[in-house]
Write an enzyme that holds these catalytic residues in place. Structure first.
Site, PDB file in Angstrom:
ATOM      1  N   SER A 178       0.794  -1.233   0.000  1.00 30.82           N
ATOM      2  CA  SER A 178       0.000   0.000   0.000  1.00 30.82           C
ATOM      3  C   SER A 178       0.820   1.274   0.000  1.00 30.82           C
ATOM      4  CB  SER A 178      -0.931   0.003   1.212  1.00 30.82           C
ATOM      5  OG  SER A 178      -0.204  -0.049   2.429  1.00 30.82           O
ATOM      6  N   HIS A 206      -5.801  -3.581  -2.051  1.00 25.70           N
ATOM      7  CA  HIS A 206      -5.551  -2.570  -3.086  1.00 25.70           C
ATOM      8  C   HIS A 206      -5.541  -3.147  -4.500  1.00 25.70           C
ATOM      9  CE1 HIS A 206      -4.673   0.631  -0.190  1.00 25.70           C
ATOM     10  NE2 HIS A 206      -4.155  -0.337   0.539  1.00 25.70           N
ATOM     11  N   LYS A 237     -12.310   0.368  -0.811  1.00 19.47           N
ATOM     12  CA  LYS A 237     -11.324   1.025  -1.676  1.00 19.47           C
ATOM     13  C   LYS A 237     -11.889   1.065  -3.091  1.00 19.47           C
ATOM     14  CE  LYS A 237      -7.522  -0.027   1.419  1.00 19.47           C
ATOM     15  NZ  LYS A 237      -8.358  -0.605   2.513  1.00 19.47           N
TER      16      LYS A 237
END
Length: 394
Positions: A178, A206, A237
């Site tokens: 990340s 992610h 996300k």
């Protein structure tokens, strides 16, 4: 012993004090920050779904039918129809037998890892893994062995040295790291876990929705979807909603239901969040989702190429997370402040999130950024970088 106030002053003096800024209105490519419009370049809303009409409509319908809250933990009375529908959707998306929804990525990682590992077990963890993985490993009371970032030679040696252990051997890694934006070497990790009889857990917070032909994540990109024991991912996300999940075999999911404390002892996610998450998976699976992924990839390439051509170190980024290496904490925060003066909102990342001396701007692209947005951001970063002497060779 220092007082709290004295410790806060120490943080300020070291350039490590943190405070929150107010975002008004929706999360979009442009936001109102502290009363003024800025270009948002530090959100994990990669596909721009956080304010997507389909997700908003799904959430509203869910509130009208199911109400606002779930009322209890799922093992009490908080297990609702939408929880089951979302888990079925996640399992189908990840190609696993079952799935389990958690209330956040942090709750998922601490709950999963502390459930599947304990005294006598070994956890092999990449040194750049997310803090929630680190904390989950500590909570498990297993022996934690950290290997150098993406160093498969070092990991093989450590697995060999501990081959005789009688407990579980568990390899845990981020799929996308990340703070660096690079990828785990999943094909090699899969081979090692098979050779040494280990379990492999991948945190794809992610990568989910973003990577791979169908947005299944880093495992799809690497061609190893069916060879990972536990897929962990988040809903807040690229999917634009909130919460997290584990996707695995029925046996592992049943085990987590009975052993994962962050699941057992938490009031379950509310209907609006669940319905929005289901809508997000449907959108990611649609032609519109494919178009968003293509747009995000194009923006990421344009941005990285522009920065690297200007002389910046983007630290090996391979994804929509693009760090700009600065070095010191004070210089990093000054960089961030000067960009904000130009209407570009990028957060500086400092210790303890990253090691001392490796502070950086953590830039994140969105599918909803225009080419003009990307060009503007690159130009502003280059201008400030030259002013501060950050660009290599200046």
């Amino acid at each position: 012993m220092q007082t709290f106030g004295e410790e806060l002053e120490s943080l300020r003096a070291a350039g490590l004090f943190r405070s929150m800024r107010l975002v008004e209105g929706e999360q979009s490519s442009r936001i109102i920050l502290d009363g003024r419009e800025v270009l948002l370049l530090c959100s994990n809303n990669y596909l721009g779904l956080a304010d997507h009409p389909l997700l908003k409509e799904a959430a509203i319908r869910a509130v009208e039918r199911f109400g606002v809250g779930s009322g209890a933990a799922r093992l009490v009375s908080g297990n609702m129809e939408l929880h089951l529908r979302l888990e079925e959707r996640i399992a189908a998306f990840k190609g696993t037998e079952a799935a389990l929804v958690f209330n956040s990525g942090y709750a998922a990682n601490t709950g999963i890892i502390s459930a599947i590992a304990g005294r006598g077990d070994l956890i092999f963890s990449d040194r750049l893994n997310h803090a929630s993985i680190v904390d989950g490993a500590l909570l498990s009371r297993a022996k934690v062995i950290r290997y150098s970032h993406n160093d498969m030679v070092a990991l093989r040696r450590l697995l060999e040295e501990n081959r005789s252990t009688s407990g579980r051997r568990i390899i845990v890694t981020d799929g996308v790291f990340s703070m660096d934006g690079d990828l785990a070497k999943l094909a090699e990790l899969v081979a090692l876990k098979g050779e040494f009889g280990a379990l492999l857990m991948v945190d794809d917070a992610h990568g989910t929705g973003v990577l791979g032909e169908h947005g299944r994540g880093s495992a799809e990109l690497c061609g190893v979807m069916d060879r990972i024991d536990i897929h962990m991912g988040t809903l807040g996300k690229a999917l634009g909603s909130f919460g997290a999940y584990a996707a695995a075999s029925e046996e592992i999911i049943d085990y987590l239901v009975n052993r994962a404390r962050s699941f057992i002892f938490s009031t379950s996610l509310p209907p609006a969040v669940l319905a929005a998450s289901i809508a997000a998976f449907d959108l990611v699976d649609s032609p519109a989702g494919a178009d968003l992924r293509k747009g995000l990839a194009a923006n990421s390439t344009q941005f990285k190429d522009g920065l690297e051509n200007a002389g910046f170190n983007t630290m090996g980024s391979e994804t929509q997370i693009v760090p700009v290496f600065v070095g010191g904490a004070e210089e990093t925060m000054e960089f961030s402040r000067k960009l904000l003066d130009q209407g570009i909102f990028v957060q500086g990342i400092r210790p303890p999130t990253v090691p001392v001396g490796s502070c950086r701007l953590r830039c994140t692209l969105m599918a909803t950024h225009s080419q003009a947005d990307v060009d503007r951001a690159v130009a502003a970063i280059a201008q400030v970088g030259r002013q501060l002497g950050v660009i290599r060779g200046t």
